[in-house]
Enzyme design. Structure first.
Site, PDB file in Angstrom:
ATOM      1  N   LYS A  43      20.469  24.088  19.812  1.00  0.00           N
ATOM      2  CA  LYS A  43      21.922  24.440  19.220  1.00  0.00           C
ATOM      3  C   LYS A  43      21.804  25.133  18.238  1.00  0.00           C
ATOM      4  O   LYS A  43      20.661  25.635  17.516  1.00  0.00           O
ATOM      5  CB  LYS A  43      22.510  22.958  18.725  1.00  0.00           C
ATOM      6  N   ARG A 137      28.049   8.041  13.406  1.00  0.00           N
ATOM      7  CA  ARG A 137      28.706   9.279  13.673  1.00  0.00           C
ATOM      8  C   ARG A 137      29.464   9.565  14.951  1.00  0.00           C
ATOM      9  O   ARG A 137      30.866   9.731  14.665  1.00  0.00           O
ATOM     10  CB  ARG A 137      27.357  10.445  13.567  1.00  0.00           C
ATOM     11  N   HIS A 167      21.383   8.398  19.058  1.00  0.00           N
ATOM     12  CA  HIS A 167      20.713   9.043  18.235  1.00  0.00           C
ATOM     13  C   HIS A 167      19.877   8.338  17.142  1.00  0.00           C
ATOM     14  O   HIS A 167      20.497   7.488  16.560  1.00  0.00           O
ATOM     15  CB  HIS A 167      21.590  10.117  17.681  1.00  0.00           C
ATOM     16  N   ARG A 230      14.440  14.451  23.104  1.00  0.00           N
ATOM     17  CA  ARG A 230      15.219  15.595  22.923  1.00  0.00           C
ATOM     18  C   ARG A 230      14.821  16.243  21.733  1.00  0.00           C
ATOM     19  O   ARG A 230      14.714  15.810  20.654  1.00  0.00           O
ATOM     20  CB  ARG A 230      16.831  14.976  22.155  1.00  0.00           C
ATOM     21  N   TYR A 274      21.671  40.946 -12.324  1.00  0.00           N
ATOM     22  CA  TYR A 274      23.270  40.297 -12.683  1.00  0.00           C
ATOM     23  C   TYR A 274      23.054  39.090 -13.682  1.00  0.00           C
ATOM     24  O   TYR A 274      22.087  38.348 -13.557  1.00  0.00           O
ATOM     25  CB  TYR A 274      23.787  39.677 -11.453  1.00  0.00           C
ATOM     26  N   CYS A 321      20.770  39.104  -5.099  1.00  0.00           N
ATOM     27  CA  CYS A 321      22.017  39.725  -4.941  1.00  0.00           C
ATOM     28  C   CYS A 321      22.490  39.504  -3.483  1.00  0.00           C
ATOM     29  O   CYS A 321      21.704  38.988  -2.581  1.00  0.00           O
ATOM     30  CB  CYS A 321      21.792  41.234  -5.377  1.00  0.00           C
ATOM     31  N   ASP A 323      22.378  41.731  -0.910  1.00  0.00           N
ATOM     32  CA  ASP A 323      21.529  42.563   0.040  1.00  0.00           C
ATOM     33  C   ASP A 323      20.424  42.777  -0.453  1.00  0.00           C
ATOM     34  O   ASP A 323      19.704  43.645   0.253  1.00  0.00           O
ATOM     35  CB  ASP A 323      22.263  43.866   0.362  1.00  0.00           C
TER      36      ASP A 323
HETATM   37  C1  LIG Z   1      19.993  17.890  16.630  1.00  0.00           C
HETATM   38  C2  LIG Z   1      19.740  16.876  17.650  1.00  0.00           C
HETATM   39  C3  LIG Z   1      18.575  16.716  17.924  1.00  0.00           C
HETATM   40  C4  LIG Z   1      17.180  17.188  17.681  1.00  0.00           C
HETATM   41  O1  LIG Z   1      16.903  16.813  16.552  1.00  0.00           O
HETATM   42  P1  LIG Z   1      15.279  17.283  16.039  1.00  0.00           P
HETATM   43  O2  LIG Z   1      15.433  16.314  14.875  1.00  0.00           O
HETATM   44  O3  LIG Z   1      15.717  18.627  15.573  1.00  0.00           O
HETATM   45  O4  LIG Z   1      14.549  17.012  16.888  1.00  0.00           O
HETATM   46  C5  LIG Z   1      18.433  15.517  19.111  1.00  0.00           C
HETATM   47  N1  LIG Z   1      19.424  14.717  19.369  1.00  0.00           N
HETATM   48  C6  LIG Z   1      20.832  15.024  19.039  1.00  0.00           C
HETATM   49  C7  LIG Z   1      21.964  14.221  19.354  1.00  0.00           C
HETATM   50  C8  LIG Z   1      20.859  16.031  17.849  1.00  0.00           C
HETATM   51  O5  LIG Z   1      22.017  16.085  17.292  1.00  0.00           O
END
Ligand SMILES: *Cc1c(COP(=O)(O)O)cnc(C)c1O
Length: 387
Positions: A43, A137, A167, A230, A274, A321, A323
């Site tokens: 992602k 969530r 998660h 994941r 600045y 700044c 850039d």
């Molecule tokens: C982003 C995400 C992950 C990956 O998590 P990491 O900590 O980067 O390994 C896994 N599962 C879900 C649902 C996520 O949103």
């Protein structure tokens, strides 16, 4: 674009080492205490590394499960020819049901209401139910496995349900409280998985980067809830939490570089940049770096962060700044126009990682990577020739 690093002459650019990415993937896989499949989380443009290139190199390594945050990312990958499962981890409007179907994408189901809305489109969409086991969530309520089972069974007739996932929200923290909480999450998930075991869902998964290393042990619970990890942040060589130990050999795959446009002498009594926030106290040499906050260099690093030049640390002086950024190179010999500098990565014996920068800012490496701006061109290099 794959090039030799020495040939790059830009204002601000990123070199992604594809062989390091590949190593991170393989080392992580070998470090898992049991055989597990990896779902690569790519992602946010693969945490700033370039999602298509990362997906290609991982496909080449045998990875065929990918996860993204939204439908645009998923369609982009398909249009680039990426095959295998692509799971969209967050909400997509039911308006896109046909697109989900036509691109063979797998949509996370965030609630029963959402399942109903997708079902009402009459497209038989591939999907996986998110189970909320305590993060609050997304997902259906993991405290009620019987309800979860009823909902999943109901929609498995209408949608093409091919998995469930949850998660873990404190798997990266090493304390008794966090361990208890995480086992609680895993056990709740297990109860839901048990309740739908008759569906023989192929994709049942609960571990992120940290969970895979700390929890995916020989514990028999994982026999029935699957062994798919994941893998996000560790794939890119950073820590889920800075206190979390990484398997040896895993290292950042990304280096962020820039150039020096000018070096000048500045005298005591003068100020820099600045707002005149830096007052020069000694005869100084100040270098102008061609990277600014529009490139992703957080402005809160003004008068705080540093840049690596010829294997030395050059403190950032004055305000960053849009850039350009100014750095004190008084103590670094032979700094001149055209020299390359390292914003993130290694220079000589020094390294400065996104985790280091994040610690300085009180945030996490993830955010540093995701904020690297689109205008910073990505180049793909290989630190060995065995790609
Ligand atoms: C982003 C995400 C992950 C990956 O998590 P990491 O900590 O980067 O390994 C896994 N599962 C879900 C649902 C996520 O949103």
């Amino acid at each position: 674009m794959e090039v030799h690093a020495n040939q790059i002459e830009k204002r601000s650019w990123i070199e992604v080492d594809l062989s390091q990415l590949k190593r991170n993937y393989q080392i992580y896989k070998q470090s898992l205490k049991r055989d597990a499949e990896i779902m690569a989380v790519i992602k946010a443009d693969a945490y700033g590394h370039g999602d298509v290139q990362v997906a290609r190199i991982l496909s080449w390594c045998g990875c065929h499960l990918f996860a993204v945050s939204n439908i645009d990312e998923a369609v982009g990958l398909r249009e680039a020819g990426i095959q295998g499962e692509i799971l969209i981890l967050g909400y997509s409007s039911p308006f896109y049901a046909k697109t989900l179907h036509d691109f063979d994408l797998t949509q996370a189901i965030v609630s029963e209401e959402y399942a109903e809305a997708l079902a009402a489109t009459r497209w038989r969409i591939k999907c996986q139910f998110a189970i909320d086991t305590g993060m609050n969530r997304i997902g259906i309520d993991g405290d009620q496995p019987d309800d979860c089972s009823r909902i999943i069974h109901k929609y498995s007739d209408i949608l093409h349900v091919n998995g469930i996932f949850t998660h873990l929200c404190v798997a990266d923290t090493d304390s008794d409280e966090c361990r208890d909480f995480t086992w609680g999450q895993i056990n709740k998930f297990h109860a839901v998985a048990d309740a739908v075991s008759d569906l023989n869902l192929p994709y049942v998964h609960c571990c992120n980067s940290a969970g895979g290393l700390h929890y995916l042990s020989q514990d028999p619970v994982f026999d029935s809830i699957g062994t798919i990890v994941r893998l996000g942040i560790i794939l890119y060589g950073l820590h889920p939490d800075v206190t979390f130990p990484l398997p040896s050999g895993i290292a950042p795959a990304l280096t962020w570089k820039s150039a020096i446009s000018q070096v000048k002498d500045v005298h005591p009594g003068e100020t820099i940049g600045y707002g005149r926030t830096f007052h020069v106290k000694r005869e100084s040499r100040i270098a102008t770096i061609t990277t600014g906050y529009a490139d992703g260099l957080n402005r809160l690093l003004s008068n705080r962060g540093y840049i690596l030049i010829h294997g030395h640390r050059a403190p950032i002086v004055g305000r960053i700044c849009m850039d350009q950024t100014l750095a004190d190179v008084t103590d670094i010999p032979n700094v001149k126009m055209g020299d390359k500098v390292v914003m993130l990565g290694r220079s000589g014996d020094l390294t400065y990682t996104a985790d280091d920068m994040a610690t300085e800012l009180g945030t996490i490496g993830y955010e540093i990577l995701c904020n690297l701006s689109k205008r910073v061109q990505r180049f793909y290099v290989s630190s060995n020739n065995a790609l």
